[in-house]
Design an enzyme around this catalytic site. Structure first.
Site, short mmCIF file in Angstrom:
data_model
loop_
_atom_site.label_atom_id
_atom_site.label_comp_id
_atom_site.label_asym_id
_atom_site.label_seq_id
_atom_site.Cartn_x
_atom_site.Cartn_y
_atom_site.Cartn_z
N LYS A 200 57.40 -3.70 20.45
CA LYS A 200 56.48 -4.26 21.46
C LYS A 200 55.16 -3.51 21.49
O LYS A 200 54.13 -4.05 21.91
CB LYS A 200 57.14 -4.33 22.84
CG LYS A 200 57.62 -2.99 23.43
CD LYS A 200 56.58 -2.22 24.18
CE LYS A 200 57.04 -0.80 24.43
NZ LYS A 200 56.07 0.01 25.15
N ASP A 253 59.66 -5.18 28.88
CA ASP A 253 58.80 -4.09 28.43
C ASP A 253 57.57 -4.62 27.71
O ASP A 253 56.46 -4.08 27.84
CB ASP A 253 59.62 -3.17 27.51
CG ASP A 253 58.95 -1.83 27.29
OD1 ASP A 253 57.96 -1.52 27.97
OD2 ASP A 253 59.43 -1.09 26.42
N ARG A 264 48.92 3.22 26.54
CA ARG A 264 48.17 3.85 25.45
C ARG A 264 47.99 2.87 24.29
O ARG A 264 46.96 2.85 23.63
CB ARG A 264 48.88 5.11 24.94
CG ARG A 264 48.73 6.35 25.79
CD ARG A 264 49.76 6.53 26.85
NE ARG A 264 51.13 6.28 26.47
CZ ARG A 264 52.04 7.24 26.25
NH1 ARG A 264 51.70 8.49 26.37
NH2 ARG A 264 53.28 6.93 25.96
N1 LIG Z 1 54.51 7.38 28.76
C1 LIG Z 1 55.21 6.27 28.99
O1 LIG Z 1 54.85 5.49 29.90
C2 LIG Z 1 56.46 5.98 28.22
C3 LIG Z 1 56.70 6.58 26.98
N2 LIG Z 1 57.84 6.27 26.29
C4 LIG Z 1 58.10 6.85 24.99
O2 LIG Z 1 58.43 8.22 25.14
C5 LIG Z 1 58.05 8.95 23.96
C6 LIG Z 1 57.22 10.14 24.39
O3 LIG Z 1 56.09 9.62 25.04
P1 LIG Z 1 55.22 10.46 26.06
O4 LIG Z 1 56.02 11.46 26.80
O5 LIG Z 1 54.48 9.48 26.85
O6 LIG Z 1 54.25 11.20 25.02
P2 LIG Z 1 53.28 12.43 25.26
O7 LIG Z 1 52.34 12.42 24.12
O8 LIG Z 1 52.75 12.43 26.64
O9 LIG Z 1 54.27 13.70 25.16
C7 LIG Z 1 55.00 14.01 24.02
C8 LIG Z 1 55.68 15.35 24.24
O10 LIG Z 1 56.43 15.67 23.07
C9 LIG Z 1 56.18 17.02 22.75
N3 LIG Z 1 56.31 17.22 21.31
C10 LIG Z 1 55.69 16.55 20.32
N4 LIG Z 1 56.04 17.06 19.13
C11 LIG Z 1 56.89 18.08 19.38
C12 LIG Z 1 57.59 19.01 18.57
N5 LIG Z 1 57.48 18.98 17.23
N6 LIG Z 1 58.37 19.93 19.16
C13 LIG Z 1 58.49 19.96 20.50
N7 LIG Z 1 57.85 19.12 21.33
C14 LIG Z 1 57.07 18.18 20.78
C15 LIG Z 1 54.74 17.29 23.18
O11 LIG Z 1 54.52 18.67 23.39
C16 LIG Z 1 54.67 16.49 24.46
O12 LIG Z 1 55.11 17.26 25.56
C17 LIG Z 1 57.26 7.95 23.08
O13 LIG Z 1 58.11 7.46 22.09
C18 LIG Z 1 56.89 6.84 24.05
O14 LIG Z 1 56.77 5.59 23.40
C19 LIG Z 1 58.77 5.44 26.80
C20 LIG Z 1 58.59 4.83 28.03
C21 LIG Z 1 57.39 5.03 28.80
O1 LIG Z 2 56.56 2.09 26.76
C1 LIG Z 2 55.78 2.12 27.68
C2 LIG Z 2 56.00 1.35 28.92
O2 LIG Z 2 57.28 0.82 29.00
C3 LIG Z 2 54.56 2.96 27.59
O3 LIG Z 2 53.62 2.31 26.86
P1 LIG Z 2 52.43 3.13 26.18
O4 LIG Z 2 53.06 4.13 25.25
O5 LIG Z 2 51.62 2.08 25.47
O6 LIG Z 2 51.65 3.80 27.28
#
Ligand SMILES: NC(=O)C1=CN([C@@H]2O[C@H](COP(=O)(O)OP(=O)(O)OC[C@H]3O[C@@H](n4cnc5c(N)ncnc54)[C@H](O)[C@@H]3O)[C@@H](O)[C@H]2O)C=CC1
Ligand SMILES: O=C(CO)COP(=O)(O)O
Length: 344
Positions: A200, A253, A264
């Protein structure tokens, strides 16, 4: 004393998940960044959240694995296997692991090679497959759904799905996360939930392009609807169950991400349409737009499985080959032989 729930990754969503769980259980959250660990342990605001006192942070994955039976890895797909390999020696069959990552892994290949080579073996993995390949637990699942972290952090209500082949994984996930602001459905369609969550993001990039070009809601709705059709088509080819894409972790989603200006992925597409280059966008964002990486993987899947998904293909050409956006839209509007939803 009851064990805390572990969260790996203190980025946007790891922090949101930790804060949701802290309403029910104590939480031990892992960050690789000592500054973040100190901030969290000193009760300071982190990622827009001031954690409850039952949330503590650590930089030690061994300690986290030994302290927690239920663990939520929330790490971008590109780093996921590396982090899971680090914790794997300390994971036992008693652990339950529920990831929240919306992306895919590739084995024995570099992401940059995908456009240039075809590999004999199947090289695409979901995150649950990465966990079971690297760790000694089989009890894995994922959490997915319309879960924009910024909305959850404002305490807006929403829902998610815990998907797993094991009912006890779903049960444990629901107990940890459910609250009056967070409803948790259960599903046994793990593969579909994982693929839907990853794919998605590509459509959200496309929707951002439509938004950045100010082409209106008709076009956005069309993109989302036809994009969903492509997601299902690709998912079925990979062994997923088509109808499950219409659930909260699929359609739910997709709508949230592809219509949200806080996404993002949506913003990545919007900025492209407004004239920024991929390098400019990456340089100015410290958070991951997973769809960009997934786009390369999906392009590989389309070639390898001989599938047609014109929206995904054109978004790939726009993002990586500088295809003119107006030309891409004009091409789509003249696309031959296009049945509507009679494929399901
Ligand atoms: N932000 C959102 O609204 C949502 C995000 N997701 C998914 O969650 C996952 C993470 O997203 P976010 O937390 O938003 O990303 P982000 O970019 O805010 O954070 C990623 C985290 O992973 C850590 N990280 C990255 N590489 C690393 C490594 N080699 N060793 C240790 N730590 C490492 C970074 O330090 C950071 O704290 C993604 O796959 C995203 O699609 C799922 C639902 C909602
Ligand atoms: O997966 C997400 C919402 O469900 C977050 O989307 P983005 O990574 O595009 O911010």
């Amino acid at each position: 004393m009851e064990k805390p729930v572990g969260v790996i990754g203190a980025g946007s969503f790891g922090s949101t998940i930790a804060s949701l769980i802290s309403e029910n259980k104590s939480v031990l959250i892992y960050s690789r960044n000592q500054f973040e660990i100190d901030n969290i342990n000193q009760g300071k605001e982190h990622k827009g959240i001031t954690f409850a006192k039952n949330v503590t942070a650590t930089g030690d994955l061994k300690y986290l694995a030994e302290s927690c039976n239920l663990i939520f890895p929330v790490i971008p797909a590109g780093a996921f296997r590396k982090v899971i390999k680090q914790i794997a020696p300390y994971i036992t069959p008693l652990h339950i692991i529920i990831h929240a990552t919306k992306g895919l892994d590739i084995v024995e290949a570099d992401i940059e090679d995908l456009g240039n080579k075809t590999f004999d073996k199947d090289i695409i993995r979901t995150m649950s497959q990465v966990i079971t390949e690297e760790c000694s637990t089989l009890r894995v699942g994922c959490i997915s759904g319309p879960n924009l972290s910024k909305e959850i952090n404002l305490s807006y209500p929403t829902a998610a799905v815990i998907a797993s082949e094991f009912q006890e994984v779903i049960d444990q996930g629901q107990i940890a996360l459910s609250s009056s602001r967070f409803f948790v459905f259960g599903s046994h369609q793990l593969l579909t939930a994982e693929l839907a969550g990853a794919f998605k993001n590509i459509i959200a990039i496309g929707s951002g392009i439509i938004g950045g070009k100010h082409l209106g809601k008709n076009m956005q709705a069309l993109l989302i609807t036809r994009g969903l059709r492509e997601i299902i088509h690709i998912g079925i080819a990979l062994g997923a169950e088509g109808k499950a894409f219409l659930g909260t972790a699929g359609l739910g989603d997709l709508i949230a991400t592809a219509t949200s200006e806080t996404s993002r992925n949506y913003n990545f597409g919007r900025r492209l349409a407004e004239g920024d280059t991929i390098e400019q966008i990456r340089a100015s964002e410290d958070e991951v737009a997973e769809g960009v990486r997934t786009l390369k993987i999906v392009k590989y899947i389309l070639t390898k499985y001989n599938l047609h998904a014109p929206i995904c293909e054109l978004i790939y050409e726009i993002v990586f080959k500088d295809l003119n956006i107006d030309k891409a839209i004009s091409h789509l509007m003249r696309y031959p032989n296009a049945p509507d939803v009679d494929f399901l």
